[in-house]
Design a protein around this motif. Sequence first.
Motif, mmCIF file in Angstrom:
data_model
loop_
_atom_site.group_PDB
_atom_site.id
_atom_site.type_symbol
_atom_site.label_atom_id
_atom_site.label_comp_id
_atom_site.label_asym_id
_atom_site.label_seq_id
_atom_site.Cartn_x
_atom_site.Cartn_y
_atom_site.Cartn_z
ATOM 1 N N ALA A 91 -7.711 -4.004 -1.627
ATOM 2 C CA ALA A 91 -6.630 -4.349 -0.695
ATOM 3 C C ALA A 91 -7.102 -4.894 0.662
ATOM 4 C CB ALA A 91 -5.719 -3.148 -0.493
ATOM 5 N N ALA A 95 -5.044 -8.195 0.314
ATOM 6 C CA ALA A 95 -3.626 -7.991 0.612
ATOM 7 C C ALA A 95 -3.183 -8.786 1.833
ATOM 8 C CB ALA A 95 -3.347 -6.510 0.811
ATOM 9 N N LYS A 96 -1.938 -9.187 1.812
ATOM 10 C CA LYS A 96 -1.344 -9.871 2.964
ATOM 11 C C LYS A 96 -0.601 -8.876 3.844
ATOM 12 C CE LYS A 96 2.066 -13.438 4.158
ATOM 13 N NZ LYS A 96 3.026 -14.447 3.625
ATOM 14 N N SER A 97 0.125 -7.968 3.205
ATOM 15 C CA SER A 97 0.940 -6.998 3.930
ATOM 16 C C SER A 97 0.099 -5.865 4.514
ATOM 17 C CB SER A 97 2.000 -6.407 2.988
ATOM 18 O OG SER A 97 2.630 -5.282 3.574
ATOM 19 N N GLN A 98 0.349 -5.574 5.787
ATOM 20 C CA GLN A 98 -0.335 -4.444 6.417
ATOM 21 C C GLN A 98 0.124 -3.136 5.786
ATOM 22 O OE1 GLN A 98 -2.890 -4.690 8.651
ATOM 23 N NE2 GLN A 98 -3.103 -2.501 8.268
ATOM 24 N N GLN A 99 1.368 -3.107 5.308
ATOM 25 C CA GLN A 99 1.874 -1.912 4.642
ATOM 26 C C GLN A 99 1.070 -1.609 3.375
ATOM 27 O OE1 GLN A 99 6.178 -3.117 4.452
ATOM 28 N NE2 GLN A 99 6.521 -1.025 5.170
ATOM 29 N N VAL A 100 0.758 -2.653 2.645
ATOM 30 C CA VAL A 100 -0.042 -2.478 1.428
ATOM 31 C C VAL A 100 -1.446 -1.998 1.785
ATOM 32 C CG1 VAL A 100 -1.110 -3.671 -0.523
ATOM 33 C CG2 VAL A 100 1.282 -4.140 0.062
ATOM 34 N N LYS A 101 -2.025 -2.575 2.818
ATOM 35 C CA LYS A 101 -3.364 -2.156 3.249
ATOM 36 C C LYS A 101 -3.367 -0.691 3.687
ATOM 37 C CE LYS A 101 -4.877 -6.766 4.738
ATOM 38 N NZ LYS A 101 -5.356 -7.587 5.880
ATOM 39 N N ALA A 169 0.418 -12.601 -0.958
ATOM 40 C CA ALA A 169 1.657 -11.977 -1.426
ATOM 41 C C ALA A 169 1.601 -11.660 -2.926
ATOM 42 C CB ALA A 169 2.835 -12.892 -1.118
ATOM 43 N N ASP A 172 -0.206 -8.453 -3.298
ATOM 44 C CA ASP A 172 0.632 -7.338 -2.852
ATOM 45 C C ASP A 172 1.586 -6.897 -3.955
ATOM 46 O OD1 ASP A 172 -0.634 -7.605 -0.436
ATOM 47 O OD2 ASP A 172 1.067 -8.559 0.584
ATOM 48 N N ARG A 173 2.266 -7.847 -4.560
ATOM 49 C CA ARG A 173 3.253 -7.521 -5.584
ATOM 50 C C ARG A 173 2.588 -6.904 -6.825
ATOM 51 N NH1 ARG A 173 8.407 -8.316 -6.233
ATOM 52 N NH2 ARG A 173 9.322 -8.384 -8.328
ATOM 53 N N LEU A 176 1.299 -3.318 -6.070
ATOM 54 C CA LEU A 176 2.365 -2.320 -6.016
ATOM 55 C C LEU A 176 2.886 -1.993 -7.411
ATOM 56 C CD1 LEU A 176 4.301 -3.631 -2.871
ATOM 57 C CD2 LEU A 176 2.864 -1.576 -3.009
#
Length: 226
Positions: A91, A95-101, A169, A172-173, A176
Amino acid sequence: MASRRSLIRRTAALATAATAAVVLAACGSSNSDSPASAASGHSGRNMAAMSSASPSASVSVAQGSHNAQDVSFAQGMIPHHRQAVAMADLAPSRAKSQQVKDLAAKIKQSQDPEINTMSGWLKAWGEKMPDVGMSGMESSMPGMDHSGSSMPGMMSDGDMNKLKELSGAAFDRAFLQMMISHHQGAVEMAKTERAQGAYGPAMTMAKSIITSQSAQITEMNTMLGK
């Protein structure tokens, strides 16, 4: 004069008899075959036996404090956690999303110590550690070689290769979606441990896994817009 010699002889005889009596009494009191001595010796041996048996009994109780399900739980959850950590390690750079990281960091932070704890259990129990191949460490990246695994939620070689090739993205998908499935498998394994295990610390860890990973499943579904 004769009467005096007779008196002396009688006195000497009495003294000799008294001395013999004292010697016999002493020998009798030291005889280990006497009932009192036998009872004392038997009691001493019993106490020594009880003393030496107690540690063994304690060890037996300690060794019997876990069952086959506890062993299966640790042997299965270790490679399961290792794959989750391998996914999380991707990640930070993909990963692009900080939430995912942030989620990936939490997963690694919680599951790495659990791997160490379960490894300690298996060593203490004298049980086999999961093969290195089960964790995928022999592969081109950690977390692979699971296509034949019977553990719920484990990703296949193809799944792991796909995730490794994605970024932004799309990563990320996929991350998840895959981690939700992975967590669901871990929760299933933990519920089995709760129902069939015997070792307190393992059952406590199983409860923690159910609670934390169920909450993360909800969080990931929200991040996917579900």
